[in-house]
Design an enzyme around this catalytic site. Sequence first.
Site, mmCIF file in Angstrom:
data_model
loop_
_atom_site.group_PDB
_atom_site.id
_atom_site.type_symbol
_atom_site.label_atom_id
_atom_site.label_comp_id
_atom_site.label_asym_id
_atom_site.label_seq_id
_atom_site.Cartn_x
_atom_site.Cartn_y
_atom_site.Cartn_z
ATOM 1 N N HIS A 43 7.180 7.480 -27.935
ATOM 2 C CA HIS A 43 6.195 8.415 -27.387
ATOM 3 C C HIS A 43 6.440 9.839 -27.892
ATOM 4 O O HIS A 43 5.508 10.521 -28.334
ATOM 5 C CB HIS A 43 6.254 8.384 -25.854
ATOM 6 C CG HIS A 43 5.364 9.399 -25.199
ATOM 7 N ND1 HIS A 43 3.987 9.307 -25.223
ATOM 8 C CD2 HIS A 43 5.657 10.533 -24.508
ATOM 9 C CE1 HIS A 43 3.466 10.338 -24.571
ATOM 10 N NE2 HIS A 43 4.458 11.098 -24.126
ATOM 11 N N ARG A 51 0.812 -1.237 0.000
ATOM 12 C CA ARG A 51 0.000 0.000 0.000
ATOM 13 C C ARG A 51 0.841 1.281 0.000
ATOM 14 O O ARG A 51 0.391 2.324 0.442
ATOM 15 C CB ARG A 51 -0.984 -0.002 1.174
ATOM 16 C CG ARG A 51 -2.010 -1.121 1.080
ATOM 17 C CD ARG A 51 -3.029 -1.048 2.209
ATOM 18 N NE ARG A 51 -4.069 -2.051 2.028
ATOM 19 C CZ ARG A 51 -3.970 -3.302 2.473
ATOM 20 N NH1 ARG A 51 -2.887 -3.696 3.117
ATOM 21 N NH2 ARG A 51 -4.958 -4.158 2.272
ATOM 22 N N LYS A 105 7.160 22.309 -15.506
ATOM 23 C CA LYS A 105 6.376 21.160 -15.046
ATOM 24 C C LYS A 105 6.075 21.268 -13.548
ATOM 25 O O LYS A 105 4.947 20.996 -13.103
ATOM 26 C CB LYS A 105 7.147 19.864 -15.337
ATOM 27 C CG LYS A 105 6.419 18.572 -14.925
ATOM 28 C CD LYS A 105 5.356 18.184 -15.926
ATOM 29 C CE LYS A 105 4.643 16.879 -15.559
ATOM 30 N NZ LYS A 105 5.361 15.685 -16.026
ATOM 31 N N ARG A 110 -3.297 21.207 -15.268
ATOM 32 C CA ARG A 110 -2.318 20.170 -15.608
ATOM 33 C C ARG A 110 -2.669 19.467 -16.918
ATOM 34 O O ARG A 110 -1.784 18.953 -17.611
ATOM 35 C CB ARG A 110 -2.223 19.147 -14.473
ATOM 36 C CG ARG A 110 -1.165 18.075 -14.731
ATOM 37 C CD ARG A 110 -0.834 17.266 -13.497
ATOM 38 N NE ARG A 110 0.168 16.248 -13.798
ATOM 39 C CZ ARG A 110 0.802 15.501 -12.906
ATOM 40 N NH1 ARG A 110 0.545 15.670 -11.621
ATOM 41 N NH2 ARG A 110 1.691 14.604 -13.275
ATOM 42 N N ASN A 170 -0.914 17.940 -21.832
ATOM 43 C CA ASN A 170 -1.220 16.884 -22.804
ATOM 44 C C ASN A 170 -1.370 17.408 -24.229
ATOM 45 O O ASN A 170 -1.978 16.743 -25.069
ATOM 46 C CB ASN A 170 -2.502 16.156 -22.387
ATOM 47 C CG ASN A 170 -2.292 15.319 -21.140
ATOM 48 O OD1 ASN A 170 -1.416 14.467 -21.086
ATOM 49 N ND2 ASN A 170 -3.087 15.572 -20.115
#
Length: 568
Positions: free
Chosen positions: A470, A326, A432, A446, A450
């Site tokens: 990419h 976790r 960033k 944010r 993209n």
Amino acid sequence: MDLSKSNKAEIARAVQEKLQDTNIILVGMMGAGKTTIGKALSVLLNKDFVDSDHEIQSRTGVKIPVIFEIEGEVGFRKRESEALVDLVKKRNMVLATGGGAILSQENRKALRKNGVVIYLRASVNDLYRRTRYDKNRPLLQTKNLLERLNDLHAQRDVYYRETAHIIIDSGKQGVRFLIQKLIHKLISLDFQEINRNHCQNNMQTITVDFATVSEKRSYPIYIGYGILDQVDLLLSHIPQMRVAIISNETVAPLYLGALTAALAKKKITVVPIILPDGEVHKNWQTLNVIFDALLKNHCERNTTVIALGGGVIGDLAGFAASTYLRGVPFIQIPTSLLAQVDSSVGGKTGINHTLGKNMIGAFYQPRMVLTDSATLNTLPDRELYAGLAEVIKYGLIRDPEFFDWLERNMRHLIARDPEILNQAIQRSCENKAEIVAADEKEKGVRALLNLGHTFGHAIENGMGYGVWFHGEAVAAGIVMAAELSLRMKLINDADVARIREIFLQAKLPVIAPKMPPEKYLELMALDKKVESGKTRFILLNRIGEAVMRADISSTVLKEIILTCTSHE
């Protein structure tokens, strides 16, 4: 080397090409010949000549002796430092500095950082011969000039030598002979080594801050050349004397051994987990390989997971760290340009699904990021170019000055100039970090990161993960987004042309692969930005300002796809 008329122009062209926008900075005692040599060099190399003393006089409106009389040497040195801060920002100049400019450590750093520093060294006797009748040098107005010159030379020589890349004796030699010697030394100079040494001594730290009503969190990003072995930077972020380093079959042979050895010196043991290389392995199967290794080695909640590799390794290791027991501590050591400027910052982790890229994952922030730009020396050209797509993105969405800088410096980035690469990485991470700090979970601003990714992810998925890198898919996707922005009357033809040109300079594709428009639309419908059944696109209001739009009809999208894709 003979600077006769027959070959002077040829030599000048060769030196100009090597020096390009580089500053030549002359330091040395009063009377060493900085102004005379500087003017001659500036003509030969087609650079502007600047004299720092003249700049100070121009700013104040009075001559140097008057400034000394009114403000003393302390006041003059302050004005000198202020002038140099602005002067070193210029490019393609020959700068002659005052004899005492190097007394300030900050001045020495600024001079060495912003040009090739040449120390024109002369003997005290030669200096005496040249300055004994000069009434315009306040520090030399004394009855015992020779003693004063001896004292000043003894005080300053060590600083001149510390600052200089080149030392040359001016002596009694003529200007023409000195210029010949200087040109020979400049041609022979290893500029890459100069930049490497500078980068090694100039690590930068950027802090990513998250502040909410209930808590304040932050983590550092360390950026420098050759800092991978500076494991002291890691220690405060490692709660247990044991770490699991996740890497791949390409990166591990290059850097894992040295990192493991450096950690061993600090009594930290390493559990290595080596994965296959490539985007095609960013899936559940590889994730389970990580879990198997962590469990078999009895890794605990305080065992830090370190990602050593590119974006795929960072995403896999981060997702594993976020879910193993976790959540365990996580550190990013990115080794690809794309990871250094984008994926290692901001806490996005995850894996691909056959139906969509990065569709399964978690937001999980690292405790720190250690970015060693020297690792880019082993990066294949194609991967370096792919990383530049994300660098260009920051200029397009929010930083027009950075975009302008990239246009001027793209050839240096392609050539892997370490100083320029460090600047690009730092500026990208600053952009960033600001965005991520304002919107950690991508609820608003944010999403602008993209730009081009909706089209780009469709390209990656449709062509098969790993066929298009990419960054390559993002580059073609950004061009498609620019064409869509033009169609929406947000930007103009000139903007689109600039965007295409900078990607071509970066050796990236500006034409998307051929797929049926219906296939593109199907894949884009799986994008993470889809909301209420509508695909949201990041478009450009101008270069340096992005906006999200969801009012794009399928008809317009099909037209853009047909316009921007290959027809072969």
